[in-house]
Design an enzyme around this catalytic site. Structure first.
Site, PDB file in Angstrom:
ATOM      1  N   ASP A 104       0.447  -1.405  -0.015  1.00 13.47           N
ATOM      2  CA  ASP A 104      -0.142  -0.423   0.161  1.00 13.47           C
ATOM      3  C   ASP A 104       1.024   1.100   0.432  1.00 13.47           C
ATOM      4  O   ASP A 104       0.161   2.480  -0.026  1.00 13.47           O
ATOM      5  CB  ASP A 104      -0.693  -0.132   1.223  1.00 13.47           C
ATOM      6  CG  ASP A 104      -0.126  -0.079   2.881  1.00 13.47           C
ATOM      7  OD1 ASP A 104      -0.551  -0.504   3.215  1.00 13.47           O
ATOM      8  OD2 ASP A 104       1.066   0.309   2.560  1.00 13.47           O
ATOM      9  N   HIS A 121       6.656  -8.146  -1.443  1.00 14.91           N
ATOM     10  CA  HIS A 121       4.896  -8.267  -2.086  1.00 14.91           C
ATOM     11  C   HIS A 121       4.767  -7.239  -2.968  1.00 14.91           C
ATOM     12  O   HIS A 121       3.992  -7.166  -3.639  1.00 14.91           O
ATOM     13  CB  HIS A 121       4.085  -8.911  -1.208  1.00 14.91           C
ATOM     14  CG  HIS A 121       4.529 -10.117  -0.415  1.00 14.91           C
ATOM     15  ND1 HIS A 121       3.557 -10.175   0.776  1.00 14.91           N
ATOM     16  CD2 HIS A 121       5.137 -11.497  -0.615  1.00 14.91           C
ATOM     17  CE1 HIS A 121       4.019 -11.233   0.738  1.00 14.91           C
ATOM     18  NE2 HIS A 121       5.430 -11.825   0.436  1.00 14.91           N
ATOM     19  N   CYS A 154      -0.730  -4.291 -22.709  1.00 13.75           N
ATOM     20  CA  CYS A 154      -0.489  -3.748 -23.341  1.00 13.75           C
ATOM     21  C   CYS A 154      -0.193  -2.722 -24.958  1.00 13.75           C
ATOM     22  O   CYS A 154      -0.704  -3.980 -25.603  1.00 13.75           O
ATOM     23  CB  CYS A 154       0.928  -3.549 -22.787  1.00 13.75           C
ATOM     24  SG  CYS A 154       2.715  -3.035 -22.849  1.00 13.75           S
ATOM     25  N   SER A 194       0.866  -9.250  11.439  1.00 15.03           N
ATOM     26  CA  SER A 194       1.452  -9.775  10.343  1.00 15.03           C
ATOM     27  C   SER A 194       0.710 -11.829  11.316  1.00 15.03           C
ATOM     28  O   SER A 194       1.058 -12.065  12.356  1.00 15.03           O
ATOM     29  CB  SER A 194       2.267 -10.388   9.989  1.00 15.03           C
ATOM     30  OG  SER A 194       2.442 -11.410   8.888  1.00 15.03           O
ATOM     31  N   ASN A 219       0.393  -8.168  17.283  1.00 24.09           N
ATOM     32  CA  ASN A 219      -0.008  -8.504  16.902  1.00 24.09           C
ATOM     33  C   ASN A 219      -1.922  -9.081  17.573  1.00 24.09           C
ATOM     34  O   ASN A 219      -1.757  -9.333  18.694  1.00 24.09           O
ATOM     35  CB  ASN A 219       0.237  -9.464  16.047  1.00 24.09           C
ATOM     36  CG  ASN A 219      -0.511 -10.248  15.064  1.00 24.09           C
ATOM     37  OD1 ASN A 219      -0.714  -9.239  14.462  1.00 24.09           O
ATOM     38  ND2 ASN A 219      -1.234 -11.276  14.790  1.00 24.09           N
TER      39      ASN A 219
HETATM   40  N1  APR Z   1      -3.058  -4.006  15.301  1.00 20.00           N
HETATM   41  C1  APR Z   1      -2.559  -5.198  15.596  1.00 20.00           C
HETATM   42  N2  APR Z   1      -2.357  -6.099  14.139  1.00 20.00           N
HETATM   43  C2  APR Z   1      -3.658  -5.957  14.175  1.00 20.00           C
HETATM   44  C3  APR Z   1      -4.088  -4.731  13.716  1.00 20.00           C
HETATM   45  C4  APR Z   1      -3.887  -4.243  14.226  1.00 20.00           C
HETATM   46  N3  APR Z   1      -4.728  -2.994  14.190  1.00 20.00           N
HETATM   47  N4  APR Z   1      -5.437  -5.347  12.366  1.00 20.00           N
HETATM   48  C5  APR Z   1      -5.146  -7.184  12.385  1.00 20.00           C
HETATM   49  N5  APR Z   1      -3.822  -7.390  13.128  1.00 20.00           N
HETATM   50  C6  APR Z   1      -3.373  -8.368  12.648  1.00 20.00           C
HETATM   51  C7  APR Z   1      -4.263  -9.973  12.416  1.00 20.00           C
HETATM   52  O1  APR Z   1      -5.129 -10.559  13.711  1.00 20.00           O
HETATM   53  C8  APR Z   1      -4.047 -10.628  11.571  1.00 20.00           C
HETATM   54  O2  APR Z   1      -3.271 -11.730  12.935  1.00 20.00           O
HETATM   55  O3  APR Z   1      -2.448  -8.914  12.048  1.00 20.00           O
HETATM   56  C9  APR Z   1      -2.419 -10.160  10.947  1.00 20.00           C
HETATM   57  C10 APR Z   1      -2.997  -9.994   9.523  1.00 20.00           C
HETATM   58  O4  APR Z   1      -2.169 -11.061   9.258  1.00 20.00           O
HETATM   59  P1  APR Z   1      -2.510 -11.885   7.275  1.00 20.00           P
HETATM   60  O5  APR Z   1      -4.212 -10.730   7.138  1.00 20.00           O
HETATM   61  O6  APR Z   1      -2.580 -12.875   7.276  1.00 20.00           O
HETATM   62  O7  APR Z   1      -1.728 -10.379   6.607  1.00 20.00           O
HETATM   63  P2  APR Z   1      -0.276 -10.839   5.997  1.00 20.00           P
HETATM   64  O8  APR Z   1       0.663 -11.507   7.593  1.00 20.00           O
HETATM   65  O9  APR Z   1       0.486  -9.426   6.080  1.00 20.00           O
HETATM   66  O10 APR Z   1      -0.221 -12.069   4.979  1.00 20.00           O
HETATM   67  C11 APR Z   1       0.845 -12.221   4.817  1.00 20.00           C
HETATM   68  O11 APR Z   1      -0.133 -13.373   2.758  1.00 20.00           O
HETATM   69  O12 APR Z   1      -1.923 -12.919   0.990  1.00 20.00           O
HETATM   70  C12 APR Z   1      -0.792 -12.259   1.233  1.00 20.00           C
HETATM   71  O13 APR Z   1       0.476 -11.580   0.090  1.00 20.00           O
HETATM   72  C13 APR Z   1      -0.262 -11.740   0.967  1.00 20.00           C
HETATM   73  O14 APR Z   1       1.244  -9.883   2.102  1.00 20.00           O
HETATM   74  C14 APR Z   1      -0.138 -10.927   2.225  1.00 20.00           C
HETATM   75  C15 APR Z   1       0.546 -11.659   3.187  1.00 20.00           C
END
Ligand code: APR
Length: 260
Positions: A104, A121, A154, A194, A219
Site C-alpha cells: 500500500d 510483495h 499493453c 502479520s 499482533n
Molecule cells: N493491530 C495489530 N494487529 C492487527 C491489526 C491491528 N490494528 N489488525 C489486524 N491485525 C493482525 C491480525 O490479527 C492478523 O494476525 O494482523 C494480522 C494480519 O495477518 P494477514 O491478514 O495474514 O496479513 P499478512 O500477515 O500481512 O499476510 C501476508 O499473505 O495473502 C498474502 O501477500 C499477502 O502480504 C500478504 C501475506
C-alpha cells in the site's frame, strides 16, 4: 503491558541494528482490510494465482475485478499512528529499515525513504506490462476497467498486472536478499500486524532469532512465533506503537520531538 512497552523501548534505545517487519495488520487502522482476519480479503475473494493470470483471460478479469473493488480503500488510505510512530523512530536513527509484506506504500508516505522500505510483495500503486515491463498508471488502468476494458493489455500485447507478487509468482530477489541480510544481522526485530504464515517472508523472524536478535511481536492474533518471541504484545498497532515511541522519548530525553 507497561512493562512490555518499557522492555521494547529499552532494547530500541540500545542503538543496535533495529529492524521493523510489517504485515497487513499495520494498515487496517488506515481502512485497508487485512487478508486473514474475519471479513478480510481472503474471506471475500479467492486469490488469482500467477499461472492462472498468465493463462486465462477470465482469471485476469477476476484479478482486476478484485483490485478495482479494493482501489477506493487504497487511494483513501493515509498512514495511521502506527506508521507514524515507526517513521518517527526511523527519523531519530533508532530503526535501520522496514521490511514489509504490504503493497500500500504507506510506510513511504509516512516519510521513510524508498530505499529503506523493503517491499517483499511489491506495490499495488504501480502497474506494469508482464512482457515488456512498461510501467502503466494505476489510475489510467482503473479508468480503462471502468470503461469496460476488463483485462487491460499493453500496446505490445502483453498483459498489464499490478506490480505485486501473486501466489506462485517469483519473489523479488534483491528485496528478499536485503531483507534476509537485515534480519540475520539485526539486534532487534519487531513484527507488527502479520500472521507470519506466508513464506519466504514469514521466515524473517526465524532468521533474526537464529542470530540472537531480540524478537518483538505486536499482533492482535496468534502467530507461529509467539512462543519464541522475547516480548509478545496482543494489541492494536495504532495504540501500541505510539506507546513505545512515548517510552523511547522518556528514556532518551534528548531525542528530538520528531517521534510521532
Ligand atoms: N493491530 C495489530 N494487529 C492487527 C491489526 C491491528 N490494528 N489488525 C489486524 N491485525 C493482525 C491480525 O490479527 C492478523 O494476525 O494482523 C494480522 C494480519 O495477518 P494477514 O491478514 O495474514 O496479513 P499478512 O500477515 O500481512 O499476510 C501476508 O499473505 O495473502 C498474502 O501477500 C499477502 O502480504 C500478504 C501475506
Amino acid at each position: 503491558m507497561d512493562d512490555k512497552i518499557s522492555l521494547v523501548a529499552q532494547q530500541l534505545v540500545k542503538g543496535g541494528r533495529n529492524v521493523v517487519f510489517t504485515g497487513a495488520g499495520i494498515s487496517t487502522e488506515s481502512g485497508i482490510p487485512d487478508f486473514r482476519s474475519k471479513g478480510g480479503i481472503w474471506d471475500k475473494y479467492r486469490p488469482v494465482y500467477f499461472d492462472e493470470f498468465m493463462s486465462s483471460k477470465d482469471a485476469r478479469i477476476e484479478y482486476w475485478k478484485q483490485k478495482a473493488e479494493l482501489y477506493p480503500d487504497l487511494v483513501n488510505a493515509r498512514p495511521n499512528p502506527a506508521h507514524m510512530s515507526v517513521a518517527g523512530l526511523y527519523e531519530t536513527g533508532l530503526i535501520e529499515a522496514v521490511i514489509t509484506q504490504n503493497i500500500d506504500g504507506l510506510h513511504q508516505e509516512s516519510g521513510i525513504p524508498d530505499e529503506n522500505v523493503i517491499e517483499l510483495h511489491g506495490n499495488t500503486l504501480r502497474a506494469r506490462c508482464v512482457t515488456c515491463g512498461k510501467a502503466a498508471s494505476l489510475h489510467e488502468i482503473h479508468r480503462r476497467i471502468e470503461k469496460g476494458d476488463l483485462a487491460p493489455e499493453c500496446e505490445c500485447g502483453g498483459y498489464i498486472k499490478s506490480d505485486t507478487i501473486s501466489f506462485g509468482q517469483a519473489m523479488p530477489e534483491d528485496e528478499l536478499e536485503r531483507a534476509t541480510e537485515l534480519a540475520r544481522n539485526s539486534d532487534f526485530f519487531m513484527v507488527v500486524g502479520s500472521t507470519l504464515l506466508v513464506h519466504p517472508a514469514a521466515a524473517m523472524p526465524a532468521h533474526a532469532k537464529e542470530n540472537g536478535s531480540f524478537l518483538v511481536i505486536v499482533n492482535l492474533s496468534e502467530t507461529p512465533y509467539d512462543n519464541v518471541s522475547d516480548v509478545l504484545i496482543r494489541g492494536k498497532a495504532g495504540a501500541v506503537l505510539p506507546e513505545i515511541s512515548k517510552e523511547v522519548r522518556c528514556l532518551s530525553m534528548d531525542v528530538p520531538q520528531t517521534i510521532k
